[in-house]
Design a protein around this motif. Structure first.
Motif, short mmCIF file in Angstrom:
data_model
loop_
_atom_site.label_atom_id
_atom_site.label_comp_id
_atom_site.label_asym_id
_atom_site.label_seq_id
_atom_site.Cartn_x
_atom_site.Cartn_y
_atom_site.Cartn_z
N UNK A 223 75.82 78.80 -24.91
CA UNK A 223 76.51 77.54 -25.18
C UNK A 223 76.42 76.58 -24.00
N UNK A 224 76.49 77.12 -22.78
CA UNK A 224 76.37 76.27 -21.60
C UNK A 224 74.97 75.68 -21.50
N UNK A 225 73.97 76.46 -21.86
CA UNK A 225 72.59 75.96 -21.82
C UNK A 225 72.43 74.77 -22.77
N UNK A 226 73.04 74.85 -23.92
CA UNK A 226 72.93 73.75 -24.89
C UNK A 226 73.57 72.47 -24.35
N UNK A 227 74.72 72.61 -23.70
CA UNK A 227 75.39 71.42 -23.15
C UNK A 227 74.54 70.81 -22.05
N UNK A 228 73.98 71.65 -21.17
CA UNK A 228 73.15 71.13 -20.08
C UNK A 228 71.90 70.45 -20.63
N UNK A 229 71.29 71.03 -21.66
CA UNK A 229 70.10 70.42 -22.27
C UNK A 229 70.42 69.04 -22.84
N UNK A 230 71.52 68.94 -23.57
CA UNK A 230 71.87 67.63 -24.16
C UNK A 230 72.25 66.64 -23.07
#
Length: 536
Positions: A223-230
């Protein structure tokens, strides 16, 4: 879901209120300085890419140095780190003001000074953002993050216009001097703040392992990876407006420094509304829907700036862009803070900042190059298209909705009594955990072990594996390594209340008469006479 406090009630916290007001003054000075630097660059050079690089020179250090600053924030006194960072930026700003007053600045020298200010910001930000969770309660945290964003964007609505007026009347040197004075308030507030420092039972992590621990935690947290990507995609695309706005004012609107500051003020005012409305948006809409609104709103604004030569229409576009900016970045920041335990929050926020500001630094260069190679309108329209693509990414990897995760330490681990005279750096240590599992429960056990593996590796375990006894298939052994005994203790202290369910369900599946057996072994090929001495 966590109970969110009404946004403005966080001001009842005296410490938060004092630091917020001081930060307000510092943000004001920083924005005045940004207007002075951007407008001065247009006077020093006709290169469109050099103008855009003013924005990149501030954001690039945040991308490069944030993770190191996050390691410092998690391992050392955050207050002292912030004092050092603010004092450094004060010194740089005073020097910049003097050189500008003496007319000694060149375009490369101006970029160098804005880069140094960015370095100070990179050092300060992880400690400040991590400190917010120390100052306020978890229920107040979303409100505190939104109020911080609101404060910065309030200054966006005032600082750029004031900066434009100061530059128009007194020149860029005066803007740099105002920024230098603004650091005094926050340095004084930090000296007056006396936070209670929790006792440390373990020594600070060495720099290299601490870097690795932060990267590993994020890598094992999808979930953290998705936030950083966006955040990266948003920063990369949305920065086009900020990087190219001086050129829009000069070439499309035929305005001056005051018009530039006025449009930035509209952006800041919109961002205030966006930050203030973040709690209401989060209560009513899914996180992914809010993110798409932010991307598409910014795309529309970039398109309007590309085709309009009306300052009134551009002002409205900047207002919409500001709202989109406020709701998006506030949502990203709140999600990161609520999804991260305190032991690694500085590093995780630093990685998030690296993503966002890395995107902004790369975008500033990209959009400036496109504007110079083709034209300004083309660069803004390509940025709008990129923002639409960024909204569409959510169809494949949507952001998670905010869930309440109790990330307080589990505090179940009790360091065992050891009969060897181990030193904290003794190792490597191998851990074996024996389970007795009935055949009908094996599918559930393996599913839980998959989650257990993620948690173990996330918290520092190495070489994790699961073994099954060939002679007694009901016996399963979980094994993993840690480099030293102190890292084994640190590994267990990182376990959170949110991880408790996996542990409890594994214990419930264990059918043996005795509790789950844990073997703690030290690996040795040879043994020194003075090491690992048995205790009597």
């Amino acid at each position: 879901m966590p109970r969110s406090e009404p946004t403005l009630t966080v001001f009842r916290n005296q410490t938060f209120r004092m630091l917020w007001i001081a930060t307000l003054a510092s943000n004001f000075g920083g924005l005045v300085q940004a207007v002075g630097a951007a407008w001065m660059m247009t006077a020093l050079t006709s290169s469109q890419s050099m103008v855009a690089l003013v924005q990149a020179s501030v954001t690039l250090p945040i991308m490069v140095f944030s993770l190191a600053a996050g390691v410092f924030a998690d391992n050392f006194n955050r207050r002292k780190i912030m004092i050092v960072a603010q004092s450094f930026m004060l010194l740089v700003s005073v020097t910049l003001a003097i050189l500008a007053y003496e007319e000694l600045l060149t375009a490369p020298l101006l970029l160098a000074f804005t880069f140094l200010i960015g370095c100070g910001t990179a050092l300060h930000n992880p400690s400040w953002q991590a400190s917010v969770g120390d100052i306020v309660t978890r229920d107040e945290l979303p409100a505190a993050v939104s109020v911080n964003s609101m404060g910065f964007n309030m200054m966006r609505s005032i600082g750029p216009a004031a900066g434009g007026l100061i530059v128009a009347i007194a020149g860029a040197a005066a803007a740099f001097a105002v920024n230098a004075l603004s650091y005094v308030a926050i340095i004084a507030a930090l000296f007056n703040w006396r936070p209670a420092m929790p006792p440390r039972s373990l020594p600070p992590e060495p720099l290299g392992p601490a870097f690795a621990a932060g990267l590993r935690y994020v890598a094992m947290s999808p979930n953290l990876i998705r936030v950083i990507l966006r955040g990266f995609l948003f920063g990369l695309s949305a920065v086009a407006i900020q990087a190219l706005l001086p050129l829009v004012v000069r070439d499309h609107l035929h305005g001056g420094a005051f018009g530039y500051g006025l449009l930035l003020g509209c952006f800041g005012l919109g961002a205030v509304f966006g930050a203030l409305g973040n709690a209401q948006f989060r209560a009513r809409f899914q996180s992914e829907h809010i993110t798409r609104i932010g991307f598409l709103g910014f795309a529309a604004s970039s398109g309007v700036l590309a085709v309009s030569d009306s300052i009134a229409i551009c002002a409205m576009a900047m207002l919409v862009a500001g709202i989109s900016w406020g709701i998006s970045l506030s949502l990203f920041n709140v999600t990161m803070q609520l999804s991260t335990p305190r032991w690694v929050v500085g590093r995780v926020l630093a990685l998030y900042q690296t993503g966002v500001f890395g995107g902004m630094a790369g975008g500033s260069w990209l959009w400036g190059t496109l504007a110079e190679t083709f034209d300004l309108q083309f660069a803004l329209l390509v940025a709008a298209a990129m923002l639409v693509i960024g909204a569409g990414v959510g169809l494949l990897a949507p952001l998670p909705d905010s869930e309440y995760l109790d990330l307080a330490p589990l505090n179940r681990f009790k360091e065992p009594y050891l009969r060897l005279d181990l030193r904290q750096r003794s190792g490597p240590i191998m851990i074996l955990v024996d389970y007795d599992i009935a055949q009908e429960n094996v599918p559930d056990f393996l599913a839980l072990m998959s989650e257990r593996r993620r948690i173990r590796i996330r918290d520092g375990a190495q070489q994790w594996s699961l073994l099954r006894d060939l002679e007694n298939p009901d016996i399963w052994t979980e094994t993993y390594h840690v480099p030293t005994w102190v890292e084994y203790v640190r590994h267990n202290e990182r376990r959170t209340q949110a991880d408790r369910d996996v542990t409890d369900r594994l214990i419930a599946l264990h059918k043996g008469q005795e509790p789950v057996r844990v073997h703690r072994m030290i690996e040795r090929q040879t043994v020194s006479k003075h090491d690992d001495t048995p205790l009597r």
